[in-house]
Design a protein around this motif. Sequence first.
Motif, PDB file in Angstrom:
ATOM      1  N   LEU A  22       0.848  -5.467  -7.889  1.00  0.00           N
ATOM      2  CA  LEU A  22       1.004  -4.150  -7.068  1.00  0.00           C
ATOM      3  C   LEU A  22       2.680  -4.233  -6.924  1.00  0.00           C
ATOM      4  O   LEU A  22       2.915  -3.031  -7.168  1.00  0.00           O
ATOM      5  CB  LEU A  22       0.716  -5.013  -6.286  1.00  0.00           C
ATOM      6  CG  LEU A  22       0.943  -3.925  -4.689  1.00  0.00           C
ATOM      7  CD1 LEU A  22       0.518  -3.210  -4.835  1.00  0.00           C
ATOM      8  CD2 LEU A  22       0.355  -4.372  -3.344  1.00  0.00           C
ATOM      9  N   LYS A  23       3.929  -5.115  -7.126  1.00  0.00           N
ATOM     10  CA  LYS A  23       5.337  -4.803  -7.465  1.00  0.00           C
ATOM     11  C   LYS A  23       4.821  -4.267  -8.568  1.00  0.00           C
ATOM     12  O   LYS A  23       5.977  -3.846  -8.660  1.00  0.00           O
ATOM     13  CB  LYS A  23       5.527  -6.183  -7.036  1.00  0.00           C
ATOM     14  CG  LYS A  23       7.237  -5.946  -6.749  1.00  0.00           C
ATOM     15  CD  LYS A  23       7.564  -6.878  -6.438  1.00  0.00           C
ATOM     16  CE  LYS A  23       9.278  -7.016  -6.006  1.00  0.00           C
ATOM     17  NZ  LYS A  23      10.668  -7.639  -6.233  1.00  0.00           N
ATOM     18  N   LEU A  27      -0.135   0.080  -6.453  1.00  0.00           N
ATOM     19  CA  LEU A  27      -1.231   0.057  -6.079  1.00  0.00           C
ATOM     20  C   LEU A  27      -2.257   0.277  -7.099  1.00  0.00           C
ATOM     21  O   LEU A  27      -3.710  -0.073  -6.764  1.00  0.00           O
ATOM     22  CB  LEU A  27      -0.941   1.129  -5.120  1.00  0.00           C
ATOM     23  CG  LEU A  27      -2.205   1.084  -4.023  1.00  0.00           C
ATOM     24  CD1 LEU A  27      -2.628  -0.142  -3.106  1.00  0.00           C
ATOM     25  CD2 LEU A  27      -1.855   2.153  -2.931  1.00  0.00           C
ATOM     26  N   ALA A  30      -3.164  -2.153  -9.714  1.00  0.00           N
ATOM     27  CA  ALA A  30      -3.535  -3.602  -7.945  1.00  0.00           C
ATOM     28  C   ALA A  30      -5.268  -3.048  -7.756  1.00  0.00           C
ATOM     29  O   ALA A  30      -6.389  -4.010  -8.060  1.00  0.00           O
ATOM     30  CB  ALA A  30      -2.585  -3.409  -7.862  1.00  0.00           C
ATOM     31  N   ASP A  59       6.087   0.248  -0.063  1.00  0.00           N
ATOM     32  CA  ASP A  59       5.590  -0.659  -0.575  1.00  0.00           C
ATOM     33  C   ASP A  59       5.169  -1.714   0.649  1.00  0.00           C
ATOM     34  O   ASP A  59       3.922  -2.562   0.728  1.00  0.00           O
ATOM     35  CB  ASP A  59       6.841  -2.587  -0.922  1.00  0.00           C
ATOM     36  CG  ASP A  59       7.799  -2.267  -1.872  1.00  0.00           C
ATOM     37  OD1 ASP A  59       7.541  -1.312  -3.142  1.00  0.00           O
ATOM     38  OD2 ASP A  59       8.687  -3.374  -2.257  1.00  0.00           O
ATOM     39  N   SER A  62       1.438   0.440   0.299  1.00  0.00           N
ATOM     40  CA  SER A  62       0.790  -0.530  -0.795  1.00  0.00           C
ATOM     41  C   SER A  62       0.180  -1.779  -0.374  1.00  0.00           C
ATOM     42  O   SER A  62      -1.238  -1.547  -0.805  1.00  0.00           O
ATOM     43  CB  SER A  62       1.943  -0.321  -1.771  1.00  0.00           C
ATOM     44  OG  SER A  62       1.906   0.381  -2.769  1.00  0.00           O
ATOM     45  N   LEU A  63       0.944  -2.326  -0.006  1.00  0.00           N
ATOM     46  CA  LEU A  63       0.272  -3.338   0.202  1.00  0.00           C
ATOM     47  C   LEU A  63      -0.861  -3.653   1.395  1.00  0.00           C
ATOM     48  O   LEU A  63      -1.666  -4.222   1.577  1.00  0.00           O
ATOM     49  CB  LEU A  63       1.517  -4.914   0.688  1.00  0.00           C
ATOM     50  CG  LEU A  63       0.328  -6.400   1.243  1.00  0.00           C
ATOM     51  CD1 LEU A  63       0.211  -6.677  -0.286  1.00  0.00           C
ATOM     52  CD2 LEU A  63       1.983  -7.342   1.788  1.00  0.00           C
ATOM     53  N   PHE A  66      -3.629  -2.702  -0.257  1.00  0.00           N
ATOM     54  CA  PHE A  66      -4.108  -3.250  -1.227  1.00  0.00           C
ATOM     55  C   PHE A  66      -5.294  -4.065   0.050  1.00  0.00           C
ATOM     56  O   PHE A  66      -6.563  -4.184  -0.454  1.00  0.00           O
ATOM     57  CB  PHE A  66      -3.500  -3.627  -2.000  1.00  0.00           C
ATOM     58  CG  PHE A  66      -3.964  -4.882  -2.810  1.00  0.00           C
ATOM     59  CD1 PHE A  66      -4.651  -5.294  -3.927  1.00  0.00           C
ATOM     60  CD2 PHE A  66      -3.443  -6.397  -2.268  1.00  0.00           C
ATOM     61  CE1 PHE A  66      -5.169  -5.886  -4.935  1.00  0.00           C
ATOM     62  CE2 PHE A  66      -4.546  -7.605  -3.276  1.00  0.00           C
ATOM     63  CZ  PHE A  66      -4.968  -7.116  -4.583  1.00  0.00           C
ATOM     64  N   LEU A 167       5.394  -8.375   0.200  1.00  0.00           N
ATOM     65  CA  LEU A 167       5.769  -8.329  -1.565  1.00  0.00           C
ATOM     66  C   LEU A 167       6.452  -9.449  -1.733  1.00  0.00           C
ATOM     67  O   LEU A 167       7.566  -9.556  -1.188  1.00  0.00           O
ATOM     68  CB  LEU A 167       6.338  -6.993  -2.057  1.00  0.00           C
ATOM     69  CG  LEU A 167       4.775  -6.238  -2.383  1.00  0.00           C
ATOM     70  CD1 LEU A 167       5.344  -4.912  -2.667  1.00  0.00           C
ATOM     71  CD2 LEU A 167       3.255  -6.474  -2.902  1.00  0.00           C
TER      72      LEU A 167
END
Length: 169
Positions: A22-23, A27, A30, A59, A62-63, A66, A167
């Motif tokens: 992911l990082k 996204l 991942a 971030d 995205s997290l 996810f 992250l």
Amino acid sequence: TLVDEAINTASRVARELRPGILKDFGLAAAIECQAGDFSQRTGIECDTGNINHEVHADDRASLALFRIFQEALTNILKHANASRVAVSLRQDDQGVVLEIEDDGKGIVPDDLAKPKSFGLRGIRERLNALGGTLDIGTSSLGGAYLILRVPHRAGAHEPALPAADRLPE
């Protein structure tokens, strides 16, 4: 065989807990990786052909997206009796849009009102923290769909995420 299975399981759990992809790759990558792992582990086809790799989310968003995707796949496995999942990721003028649909038995209003529906509650809470929205309905595949929308400046006025949801540096 048991050692190989244990190593594969440990690797999968590590990827799910701290998704380095992911990082490092974003996204879209991942989600594709998670979908591939899910398909391999469960035998449920996961179509990721409508994922736009040009989507840019911060971030935090995205997290959250996810983690929501992971939870949605878990719910599909546990409740939907599905054989196929389709995933779409795109960006529009308002922000990032993630759509997940399956060909399972669908979601009825009573399912949404269950007091122990922790998966959907967690999804809503993550989205609320980002100022996002969730739409749930009947999929064109016959099962359920989730449409998640997160604004470009997701949660700009919200407190920082807990350490478990950040992250890795």
